[in-house]
Design a protein around this motif. Structure first.
Motif, PDB file in Angstrom:
ATOM      1  N   GLN A  82       9.132  10.941  15.823  1.00 37.99           N
ATOM      2  CA  GLN A  82       8.571  10.577  17.120  1.00 37.99           C
ATOM      3  C   GLN A  82       7.115  10.160  17.007  1.00 37.99           C
ATOM      4  OE1 GLN A  82       9.503  14.150  19.266  1.00 37.99           O
ATOM      5  NE2 GLN A  82      11.564  13.467  19.811  1.00 37.99           N
ATOM      6  N   SER A  83       6.399  10.762  16.055  1.00 40.32           N
ATOM      7  CA  SER A  83       4.989  10.404  15.888  1.00 40.32           C
ATOM      8  C   SER A  83       4.835   8.985  15.345  1.00 40.32           C
ATOM      9  CB  SER A  83       4.294  11.389  14.942  1.00 40.32           C
ATOM     10  OG  SER A  83       4.770  11.229  13.607  1.00 40.32           O
ATOM     11  N   GLN A  84       5.867   8.477  14.638  1.00 34.86           N
ATOM     12  CA  GLN A  84       5.817   7.118  14.121  1.00 34.86           C
ATOM     13  C   GLN A  84       5.952   6.109  15.257  1.00 34.86           C
ATOM     14  OE1 GLN A  84       5.300   6.791  10.584  1.00 34.86           O
ATOM     15  NE2 GLN A  84       4.961   8.940  11.089  1.00 34.86           N
ATOM     16  N   ASP A  85       6.924   6.344  16.113  1.00 36.15           N
ATOM     17  CA  ASP A  85       7.139   5.468  17.263  1.00 36.15           C
ATOM     18  C   ASP A  85       8.106   6.160  18.209  1.00 36.15           C
ATOM     19  OD1 ASP A  85       7.691   3.579  19.137  1.00 36.15           O
ATOM     20  OD2 ASP A  85       8.139   1.965  17.737  1.00 36.15           O
ATOM     21  N   PRO A  86       7.597   6.770  19.280  1.00 35.07           N
ATOM     22  CA  PRO A  86       8.445   7.540  20.201  1.00 35.07           C
ATOM     23  C   PRO A  86       9.584   6.723  20.791  1.00 35.07           C
ATOM     24  CG  PRO A  86       6.117   7.891  20.664  1.00 35.07           C
ATOM     25  CD  PRO A  86       6.191   6.758  19.685  1.00 35.07           C
ATOM     26  N   ARG A  87       9.463   5.396  20.781  1.00 39.65           N
ATOM     27  CA  ARG A  87      10.497   4.561  21.380  1.00 39.65           C
ATOM     28  C   ARG A  87      11.528   4.059  20.362  1.00 39.65           C
ATOM     29  NH1 ARG A  87       6.329   0.442  24.037  1.00 39.65           N
ATOM     30  NH2 ARG A  87       5.519   0.772  21.937  1.00 39.65           N
ATOM     31  N   ASP A  88      11.288   4.368  19.108  1.00 42.66           N
ATOM     32  CA  ASP A  88      12.193   3.900  18.062  1.00 42.66           C
ATOM     33  C   ASP A  88      13.358   4.880  17.910  1.00 42.66           C
ATOM     34  OD1 ASP A  88      13.510   2.996  15.836  1.00 42.66           O
ATOM     35  OD2 ASP A  88      11.698   2.546  14.706  1.00 42.66           O
ATOM     36  N   VAL A  89      14.431   4.607  18.611  1.00 44.15           N
ATOM     37  CA  VAL A  89      15.595   5.496  18.601  1.00 44.15           C
ATOM     38  C   VAL A  89      16.223   5.562  17.214  1.00 44.15           C
ATOM     39  CG1 VAL A  89      17.883   5.909  19.585  1.00 44.15           C
ATOM     40  CG2 VAL A  89      16.036   5.014  21.031  1.00 44.15           C
ATOM     41  N   LYS A  90      16.210   4.430  16.501  1.00 40.54           N
ATOM     42  CA  LYS A  90      16.816   4.397  15.164  1.00 40.54           C
ATOM     43  C   LYS A  90      16.075   5.317  14.198  1.00 40.54           C
ATOM     44  CE  LYS A  90      18.865  -0.220  15.348  1.00 40.54           C
ATOM     45  NZ  LYS A  90      18.893  -1.574  14.725  1.00 40.54           N
ATOM     46  N   LYS A  91      14.754   5.339  14.283  1.00 34.96           N
ATOM     47  CA  LYS A  91      13.983   6.199  13.378  1.00 34.96           C
ATOM     48  C   LYS A  91      14.247   7.673  13.663  1.00 34.96           C
ATOM     49  CE  LYS A  91      10.009   4.812  11.932  1.00 34.96           C
ATOM     50  NZ  LYS A  91      10.239   4.792  10.458  1.00 34.96           N
ATOM     51  N   ILE A  92      14.362   7.998  14.930  1.00 41.55           N
ATOM     52  CA  ILE A  92      14.651   9.390  15.303  1.00 41.55           C
ATOM     53  C   ILE A  92      16.049   9.777  14.826  1.00 41.55           C
ATOM     54  CG2 ILE A  92      14.992  10.953  17.256  1.00 41.55           C
ATOM     55  CD1 ILE A  92      12.839   9.330  18.744  1.00 41.55           C
ATOM     56  N   LYS A  93      16.993   8.841  14.991  1.00 36.85           N
ATOM     57  CA  LYS A  93      18.356   9.111  14.511  1.00 36.85           C
ATOM     58  C   LYS A  93      18.357   9.250  12.994  1.00 36.85           C
ATOM     59  CE  LYS A  93      22.944   9.128  14.647  1.00 36.85           C
ATOM     60  NZ  LYS A  93      23.284   8.990  13.230  1.00 36.85           N
ATOM     61  N   HIS A  94      17.543   8.438  12.316  1.00 39.46           N
ATOM     62  CA  HIS A  94      17.448   8.503  10.861  1.00 39.46           C
ATOM     63  C   HIS A  94      16.917   9.865  10.430  1.00 39.46           C
ATOM     64  CE1 HIS A  94      16.994   7.186   6.769  1.00 39.46           C
ATOM     65  NE2 HIS A  94      15.686   7.356   6.782  1.00 39.46           N
ATOM     66  N   ALA A  95      15.920  10.381  11.141  1.00 40.99           N
ATOM     67  CA  ALA A  95      15.359  11.699  10.822  1.00 40.99           C
ATOM     68  C   ALA A  95      16.419  12.787  10.984  1.00 40.99           C
ATOM     69  CB  ALA A  95      14.152  11.991  11.721  1.00 40.99           C
TER      70      ALA A  95
ATOM     71  N   SER B   2      18.663  15.933  -5.662  1.00 41.66           N
ATOM     72  CA  SER B   2      17.664  16.565  -5.049  1.00 41.66           C
ATOM     73  C   SER B   2      18.408  17.553  -4.426  1.00 41.66           C
ATOM     74  CB  SER B   2      17.105  15.790  -4.066  1.00 41.66           C
ATOM     75  OG  SER B   2      15.966  15.881  -4.010  1.00 41.66           O
ATOM     76  N   ILE B   3      19.162  18.096  -5.063  1.00 43.24           N
ATOM     77  CA  ILE B   3      20.214  18.871  -4.665  1.00 43.24           C
ATOM     78  C   ILE B   3      20.013  19.508  -3.416  1.00 43.24           C
ATOM     79  CG2 ILE B   3      19.495  20.558  -6.017  1.00 43.24           C
ATOM     80  CD1 ILE B   3      21.454  21.896  -4.693  1.00 43.24           C
ATOM     81  N   PHE B   4      20.150  19.249  -2.480  1.00 40.83           N
ATOM     82  CA  PHE B   4      20.043  19.963  -1.308  1.00 40.83           C
ATOM     83  C   PHE B   4      21.434  20.085  -0.961  1.00 40.83           C
ATOM     84  CE2 PHE B   4      16.169  19.347   1.093  1.00 40.83           C
ATOM     85  CZ  PHE B   4      15.729  20.473   0.644  1.00 40.83           C
ATOM     86  N   SER B   5      22.245  20.675  -1.588  1.00 35.88           N
ATOM     87  CA  SER B   5      23.569  20.842  -1.369  1.00 35.88           C
ATOM     88  C   SER B   5      24.270  19.609  -1.531  1.00 35.88           C
ATOM     89  CB  SER B   5      23.802  21.132  -0.057  1.00 35.88           C
ATOM     90  OG  SER B   5      23.629  21.585   0.680  1.00 35.88           O
ATOM     91  N   ILE B   6      24.851  19.169  -2.454  1.00 33.04           N
ATOM     92  CA  ILE B   6      25.047  17.951  -3.098  1.00 33.04           C
ATOM     93  C   ILE B   6      24.592  16.902  -2.317  1.00 33.04           C
ATOM     94  CG2 ILE B   6      26.727  16.796  -2.622  1.00 33.04           C
ATOM     95  CD1 ILE B   6      27.883  16.192  -4.440  1.00 33.04           C
ATOM     96  N   LEU B   7      23.630  16.517  -2.487  1.00 35.71           N
ATOM     97  CA  LEU B   7      23.154  15.443  -1.765  1.00 35.71           C
ATOM     98  C   LEU B   7      22.378  14.646  -2.628  1.00 35.71           C
ATOM     99  CD1 LEU B   7      20.803  15.608   0.638  1.00 35.71           C
ATOM    100  CD2 LEU B   7      20.155  16.473  -0.806  1.00 35.71           C
ATOM    101  N   ILE B   8      22.214  13.753  -2.747  1.00 34.06           N
ATOM    102  CA  ILE B   8      21.495  13.044  -3.643  1.00 34.06           C
ATOM    103  C   ILE B   8      20.658  12.294  -2.838  1.00 34.06           C
ATOM    104  CG2 ILE B   8      21.668  11.083  -4.783  1.00 34.06           C
ATOM    105  CD1 ILE B   8      23.724  12.072  -6.149  1.00 34.06           C
ATOM    106  N   ILE B   9      19.571  12.740  -2.452  1.00 31.89           N
ATOM    107  CA  ILE B   9      18.804  11.959  -1.578  1.00 31.89           C
ATOM    108  C   ILE B   9      17.412  12.409  -1.647  1.00 31.89           C
ATOM    109  CG2 ILE B   9      20.093  13.265  -0.080  1.00 31.89           C
ATOM    110  CD1 ILE B   9      18.728  12.318   2.180  1.00 31.89           C
ATOM    111  N   VAL B  10      16.593  11.460  -1.730  1.00 31.80           N
ATOM    112  CA  VAL B  10      15.227  11.807  -1.720  1.00 31.80           C
ATOM    113  C   VAL B  10      14.665  10.986  -0.633  1.00 31.80           C
ATOM    114  CG1 VAL B  10      13.154  11.857  -3.001  1.00 31.80           C
ATOM    115  CG2 VAL B  10      15.301  12.095  -4.097  1.00 31.80           C
ATOM    116  N   HIS B  11      14.733  11.406   0.567  1.00 33.99           N
ATOM    117  CA  HIS B  11      14.285  10.621   1.674  1.00 33.99           C
ATOM    118  C   HIS B  11      13.027  11.252   2.156  1.00 33.99           C
ATOM    119  CE1 HIS B  11      17.703   8.262   3.323  1.00 33.99           C
ATOM    120  NE2 HIS B  11      18.096   8.694   2.247  1.00 33.99           N
ATOM    121  N   SER B  12      12.493  10.810   3.028  1.00 29.83           N
ATOM    122  CA  SER B  12      11.197  10.985   3.317  1.00 29.83           C
ATOM    123  C   SER B  12      10.810  11.629   4.547  1.00 29.83           C
ATOM    124  CB  SER B  12      10.729   9.677   3.510  1.00 29.83           C
ATOM    125  OG  SER B  12      11.147   9.192   4.612  1.00 29.83           O
ATOM    126  N   ILE B  13       9.809  12.320   4.517  1.00 31.12           N
ATOM    127  CA  ILE B  13       9.262  12.769   5.759  1.00 31.12           C
ATOM    128  C   ILE B  13       8.077  13.634   5.541  1.00 31.12           C
ATOM    129  CG2 ILE B  13       9.660  14.160   7.663  1.00 31.12           C
ATOM    130  CD1 ILE B  13      12.135  12.790   8.010  1.00 31.12           C
TER     131      ILE B  13
END
Length: 417
Positions: free
Chosen positions: A135-148, A404-415
């Protein structure tokens, strides 16, 4: 790599990393830099091998600093050895299923009620951080919030369905809590992608079953003890964030810095336990915490090093006249019980390769030059490709390298929390 990942994050929490901040300031000569590459040969074999130590972080974090000798050694190889083959669909399904409890069981079946409720609060705090960041990136960006929201779900999976050891691994990873702004493949997974593009043979060093059950010495009671004290660490950490006490160093950032500088040393993996021991106040608790740390280290490193060395040995013997490139976690190359030591004990000659050395290729000079430049040049931007393994029937993502095992997950995404 599969454990590959999980393992790294476990290490970062189990062993305190207290290192200086400057960028490679104490490296007197560039030639002193450890590029984490070794050659391995046996006097009775025509095959040759290269052992490359990786760290399980986004390739964009370290790619520019990876030595050209590593790229050249990779190119000369016919076969690539990885901790586990995460491109195999059956392996992925097995890894996903193995970390969850059977049938309708949940963590409530083995955790005290109070402890379960504490974890619920920690998870909700993490989710709130993700959404606040979006939300701090862009409160109106629904896609970014969904991505988070998606990132949060990928990281935590259905945490209440996790087997005790996998729940502990998840909490260990949260201790680091260092998310990147950009999504990109992890270094070891990037190497796997390159191997596929080059049509090299990929051989996993460990089985899905071994990746699923990395710890055999620690009882469920000891794991619950570790969960409890790791939660105390997380609660204090989040409390400090709320009070703006954010001067603590990131052990992951420090590890990346020393890896890039080539100054990663054995003592980094030998520090006293952090989350468990620091929050064990009674003498008997400290003793128990030290015992648990030792058992985890023995299972995750010492026993696996013996197994990995044996399998590398067998593959080199079986694939005579081949050049083999092994990419496994750098932590497996340190200490008296390292993969290197076990191979030497079995008659292999191990030589550390320096940045100034020459990699001998069995291929024609023309082909090597043309191909090398096309595939392994140091791009300004590595393809920003998010690699997420969605859970199928039961939940979450896995990757000890489980990535990045966060419970098989292979993801290093950001935040940025």
């Amino acid at each position: 790599m599969s454990y590959g990942i999980l393992l790294l994050h476990i290490l970062l929490v189990l062993y305190r990393i207290d290192l200086s901040y400057g960028q490679c300031e104490h490296l007197e000569h560039q030639n002193d830099r450890n590029i984490f590459l070794w050659s391995v040969k046996h006097p009775q074999l025509f095959s040759q091998g290269y052992l490359f130590g990786t760290i399980h972080v986004p390739v964009t974090e370290v790619w520019k600093e990876v030595s050209d000798r590593v790229r050249e050694a990779f190119y000369t190889s016919d076969t690539v050895l990885l901790e586990i083959d995460l491109h195999d669909e059956a392996t992925i399904h097995e890894l996903i299923a193995c970390k969850n409890l059977a049938f309708d069981e949940t963590a409530q079946s083995y955790l005290p009620k109070e402890l379960f409720e504490k974890i619920e609060k920690i998870m909700e705090y993490l989710r709130s951080n993700f959404l606040t960041w979006a939300q701090s990136q862009d409160p109106r960006d629904v896609k970014k919030i969904k991505h988070a929201e998606d990132i949060y779900n990928n990281i935590t999976g259905n945490w209440w369905k996790k087997r005790p050891i996998w729940l502990l691994f998840l909490l260990y990873q949260m201790c680091e809590n260092d998310f990147e702004k950009a999504s990109s493949p992890l270094l070891d997974l990037y190497i796997a992608q390159k191997a596929i593009e080059e049509r090299k043979t990929i051989i996993p060093i460990e089985t899905a079953e071994e990746q699923c059950n990395p710890v055999c010495s620690v009882s469920n009671d000891e794991i619950i003890f570790a969960i409890e004290h790791t939660l105390q660490y997380l609660e204090d950490k989040f409390r400090e964030k709320r009070s703006e006490k954010t001067d603590s160093k990131s052990s992951l950032k420090e590890l990346i810095k020393h890896y890039k500088c080539g100054t990663l040393k054995e003592d980094i993996f030998e520090k006293d336990g952090m989350s468990i021991i620091d929050y064990a106040t009674k003498t008997e608790e400290k003793f128990k915490a030290e015992e648990i740390n030792k058992k985890l280290k023995d299972d995750i490193f010492i026993r696996r090093n013996i197994r990995m060395a044996k399998r590398i040995h067998n593959i080199l013997r079986a694939r005579n006249n081949h050049t083999i490139f092994s990419a496994i976690g750098a932590g497996h190359f340190f200490g008296n019980n390292s993969v290197l030591t076990h191979l030497q004990t079995n008659g292999f000659v191990i030589e550390k390769i320096r940045d100034s050395d020459t990699i001998q290729s069995l291929r024609s000079p023309y082909r090597q030059t043309a191909k090398f430049k096309r595939v392994w040049t140091k791009e300004n931007m590595v393809r920003r490709k998010s690699i997420i393994i969605e859970e199928v029937a039961q939940s979450s993502s896995l990757s000890f390298s489980l990535r990045s095992i966060f419970s098989i997950l292979i993801i290093v995404h950001s935040i940025l929390s």
